[in-house]
Design a protein around this motif. Structure first.
Motif, PDB file in Angstrom:
ATOM      1  N   GLU A   7       3.690  50.570  41.700  1.00 45.08           N
ATOM      2  CA  GLU A   7       4.389  51.835  41.923  1.00 45.08           C
ATOM      3  C   GLU A   7       4.812  52.005  43.375  1.00 45.08           C
ATOM      4  OE1 GLU A   7       0.706  54.943  42.375  1.00 45.08           O
ATOM      5  OE2 GLU A   7       1.436  54.500  40.370  1.00 45.08           O
ATOM      6  N   ARG A   8       5.922  52.716  43.536  1.00 43.08           N
ATOM      7  CA  ARG A   8       6.550  53.006  44.824  1.00 43.08           C
ATOM      8  C   ARG A   8       7.049  51.768  45.552  1.00 43.08           C
ATOM      9  NH1 ARG A   8       1.862  55.943  46.012  1.00 43.08           N
ATOM     10  NH2 ARG A   8       1.762  54.848  47.985  1.00 43.08           N
ATOM     11  N   SER A   9       7.088  50.618  44.884  1.00 44.01           N
ATOM     12  CA  SER A   9       7.681  49.440  45.529  1.00 44.01           C
ATOM     13  C   SER A   9       9.199  49.532  45.385  1.00 44.01           C
ATOM     14  CB  SER A   9       7.140  48.146  44.922  1.00 44.01           C
ATOM     15  OG  SER A   9       7.409  48.073  43.545  1.00 44.01           O
ATOM     16  N   MET A  10       9.904  48.908  46.335  1.00 42.55           N
ATOM     17  CA  MET A  10      11.365  48.900  46.319  1.00 42.55           C
ATOM     18  C   MET A  10      11.829  47.445  46.365  1.00 42.55           C
ATOM     19  SD  MET A  10      12.205  52.207  48.774  1.00 42.55           S
ATOM     20  CE  MET A  10      13.397  51.298  49.623  1.00 42.55           C
ATOM     21  N   ILE A  11      12.643  47.069  45.387  1.00 43.23           N
ATOM     22  CA  ILE A  11      13.149  45.708  45.287  1.00 43.23           C
ATOM     23  C   ILE A  11      14.669  45.764  45.378  1.00 43.23           C
ATOM     24  CG2 ILE A  11      13.158  43.595  43.915  1.00 43.23           C
ATOM     25  CD1 ILE A  11      10.316  44.603  44.583  1.00 43.23           C
ATOM     26  N   GLY A  12      15.241  44.907  46.197  1.00 44.10           N
ATOM     27  CA  GLY A  12      16.696  44.843  46.329  1.00 44.10           C
ATOM     28  C   GLY A  12      17.146  45.190  47.732  1.00 44.10           C
ATOM     29  N   LEU A  13      18.374  44.788  48.053  1.00 46.33           N
ATOM     30  CA  LEU A  13      18.925  45.056  49.379  1.00 46.33           C
ATOM     31  C   LEU A  13      19.148  46.547  49.559  1.00 46.33           C
ATOM     32  CD1 LEU A  13      21.528  42.162  49.730  1.00 46.33           C
ATOM     33  CD2 LEU A  13      19.130  42.195  50.401  1.00 46.33           C
ATOM     34  N   GLN A  14      18.780  47.064  50.714  1.00 51.19           N
ATOM     35  CA  GLN A  14      18.924  48.479  51.013  1.00 51.19           C
ATOM     36  C   GLN A  14      20.176  48.769  51.840  1.00 51.19           C
ATOM     37  OE1 GLN A  14      16.601  50.491  49.458  1.00 51.19           O
ATOM     38  NE2 GLN A  14      15.954  48.514  48.652  1.00 51.19           N
ATOM     39  N   SER A  15      20.889  47.709  52.248  1.00 50.84           N
ATOM     40  CA  SER A  15      22.143  47.867  52.990  1.00 50.84           C
ATOM     41  C   SER A  15      23.070  46.700  52.643  1.00 50.84           C
ATOM     42  CB  SER A  15      21.873  47.921  54.499  1.00 50.84           C
ATOM     43  OG  SER A  15      21.271  46.719  54.931  1.00 50.84           O
ATOM     44  N   GLU A  16      24.275  46.759  53.126  1.00 45.75           N
ATOM     45  CA  GLU A  16      25.312  45.768  52.811  1.00 45.75           C
ATOM     46  C   GLU A  16      24.841  44.337  53.071  1.00 45.75           C
ATOM     47  OE1 GLU A  16      28.728  44.999  51.055  1.00 45.75           O
ATOM     48  OE2 GLU A  16      28.305  47.056  51.647  1.00 45.75           O
ATOM     49  N   ALA A  17      25.137  43.457  52.127  1.00 49.41           N
ATOM     50  CA  ALA A  17      24.774  42.041  52.235  1.00 49.41           C
ATOM     51  C   ALA A  17      25.731  41.314  53.178  1.00 49.41           C
ATOM     52  CB  ALA A  17      24.801  41.393  50.863  1.00 49.41           C
ATOM     53  N   THR A  18      25.180  40.340  53.940  1.00 51.68           N
ATOM     54  CA  THR A  18      26.000  39.500  54.798  1.00 51.68           C
ATOM     55  C   THR A  18      25.600  38.048  54.565  1.00 51.68           C
ATOM     56  OG1 THR A  18      24.417  39.687  56.617  1.00 51.68           O
ATOM     57  CG2 THR A  18      26.224  41.272  56.586  1.00 51.68           C
ATOM     58  N   GLY A  19      26.543  37.138  54.707  1.00 55.38           N
ATOM     59  CA  GLY A  19      26.249  35.705  54.572  1.00 55.38           C
ATOM     60  C   GLY A  19      25.635  35.344  53.239  1.00 55.38           C
ATOM     61  N   ASN A  20      24.535  34.581  53.289  1.00 50.66           N
ATOM     62  CA  ASN A  20      23.912  34.103  52.054  1.00 50.66           C
ATOM     63  C   ASN A  20      23.126  35.189  51.324  1.00 50.66           C
ATOM     64  OD1 ASN A  20      21.761  34.311  53.805  1.00 50.66           O
ATOM     65  ND2 ASN A  20      20.915  32.293  53.353  1.00 50.66           N
ATOM     66  N   GLU A  21      23.014  36.384  51.903  1.00 51.06           N
ATOM     67  CA  GLU A  21      22.336  37.492  51.237  1.00 51.06           C
ATOM     68  C   GLU A  21      23.089  37.936  49.979  1.00 51.06           C
ATOM     69  OE1 GLU A  21      22.183  40.376  54.321  1.00 51.06           O
ATOM     70  OE2 GLU A  21      20.766  39.218  55.500  1.00 51.06           O
ATOM     71  N   ASN A  22      24.371  37.558  49.867  1.00 52.03           N
ATOM     72  CA  ASN A  22      25.162  37.903  48.689  1.00 52.03           C
ATOM     73  C   ASN A  22      24.594  37.290  47.417  1.00 52.03           C
ATOM     74  OD1 ASN A  22      27.070  39.497  50.019  1.00 52.03           O
ATOM     75  ND2 ASN A  22      28.202  37.689  50.656  1.00 52.03           N
ATOM     76  N   GLU A  23      23.722  36.274  47.571  1.00 50.98           N
ATOM     77  CA  GLU A  23      23.093  35.650  46.415  1.00 50.98           C
ATOM     78  C   GLU A  23      22.103  36.590  45.745  1.00 50.98           C
ATOM     79  OE1 GLU A  23      21.387  31.901  47.553  1.00 50.98           O
ATOM     80  OE2 GLU A  23      23.138  31.408  48.776  1.00 50.98           O
ATOM     81  N   GLY A  24      21.657  37.616  46.448  1.00 53.17           N
ATOM     82  CA  GLY A  24      20.746  38.598  45.882  1.00 53.17           C
ATOM     83  C   GLY A  24      19.295  38.282  46.158  1.00 53.17           C
ATOM     84  N   VAL A  25      18.422  38.997  45.458  1.00 55.69           N
ATOM     85  CA  VAL A  25      16.979  38.870  45.624  1.00 55.69           C
ATOM     86  C   VAL A  25      16.426  38.106  44.429  1.00 55.69           C
ATOM     87  CG1 VAL A  25      14.807  40.158  45.762  1.00 55.69           C
ATOM     88  CG2 VAL A  25      16.843  41.009  46.946  1.00 55.69           C
ATOM     89  N   LEU A  26      15.670  37.046  44.707  1.00 52.19           N
ATOM     90  CA  LEU A  26      15.031  36.243  43.663  1.00 52.19           C
ATOM     91  C   LEU A  26      13.527  36.307  43.856  1.00 52.19           C
ATOM     92  CD1 LEU A  26      14.863  34.128  41.369  1.00 52.19           C
ATOM     93  CD2 LEU A  26      15.136  32.375  43.128  1.00 52.19           C
ATOM     94  N   ILE A  27      12.826  36.793  42.833  1.00 58.77           N
ATOM     95  CA  ILE A  27      11.367  36.794  42.823  1.00 58.77           C
ATOM     96  C   ILE A  27      10.954  35.878  41.686  1.00 58.77           C
ATOM     97  CG2 ILE A  27       9.298  38.188  42.445  1.00 58.77           C
ATOM     98  CD1 ILE A  27      10.739  40.507  43.787  1.00 58.77           C
TER      99      ILE A  27
END
Length: 135
Positions: A69-89
């Motif tokens: 609970e209260r965890s936050m997953i995902g980008l909180q601001s605009e993606a740059t460079g390879n961050e466009n691939e997203g979050v992988l867990i």
């Protein structure tokens, strides 16, 4: 008898496209928002008040994960460079209470501790421990 609650004038947050495993357990109070794909694997548990935000990039959560609970997953601001691939867990990851994960990749079997913040672009290998850092 009238209700004391006011209706919000703001439009509802966008509903993201999702791919949800049939054995997923997700609390009613969990929040999934954004415009990119959110994928949640089998036997994964998403606790109440967990926030998955795919506004800036996709989110992929593997099998047998626990998002507390209260965890936050995902980008909180605009993606740059390879961050466009997203979050992988990857599989078997535990994200504890209040943690924020914006990482590019969290390896299999990692533990992200209470209130830890794993920033944008970070890559954790297998069986790593993400801890709270003094700032």
């Amino acid at each position: 008898m009238s209700s004391s609650k006011r209706a919000s004038m703001m439009p509802a947050a966008p509903k993201p496209p999702t791919f949800l495993a049939s054995t997923l357990i997700i609390a009613d109070q969990a929040s999934l928002t954004g415009t990119h794909l959110i994928t949640l694997g089998s036997n994964t548990v998403v606790h109440p008040r967990t926030k998955l935000n795919s506004t800036y990039a996709s989110i992929t959560i593997g099998n047998n994960c626990i998002l507390s609970e209260r965890s936050m997953i995902g980008l909180q601001s605009e993606a740059t460079g390879n961050e466009n691939e997203g979050v992988l867990i990857e599989n078997g990851v535990v994200v504890e209470v209040g943690a924020t994960v914006e990482a590019l990749s969290i390896g299999e079997g990692c533990l992200i501790e209470i209130n830890a913040r794993i920033g944008k672009g970070a890559v954790l290998g297998k069986l790593c421990l993400g801890m709270e850092c003094a700032g």
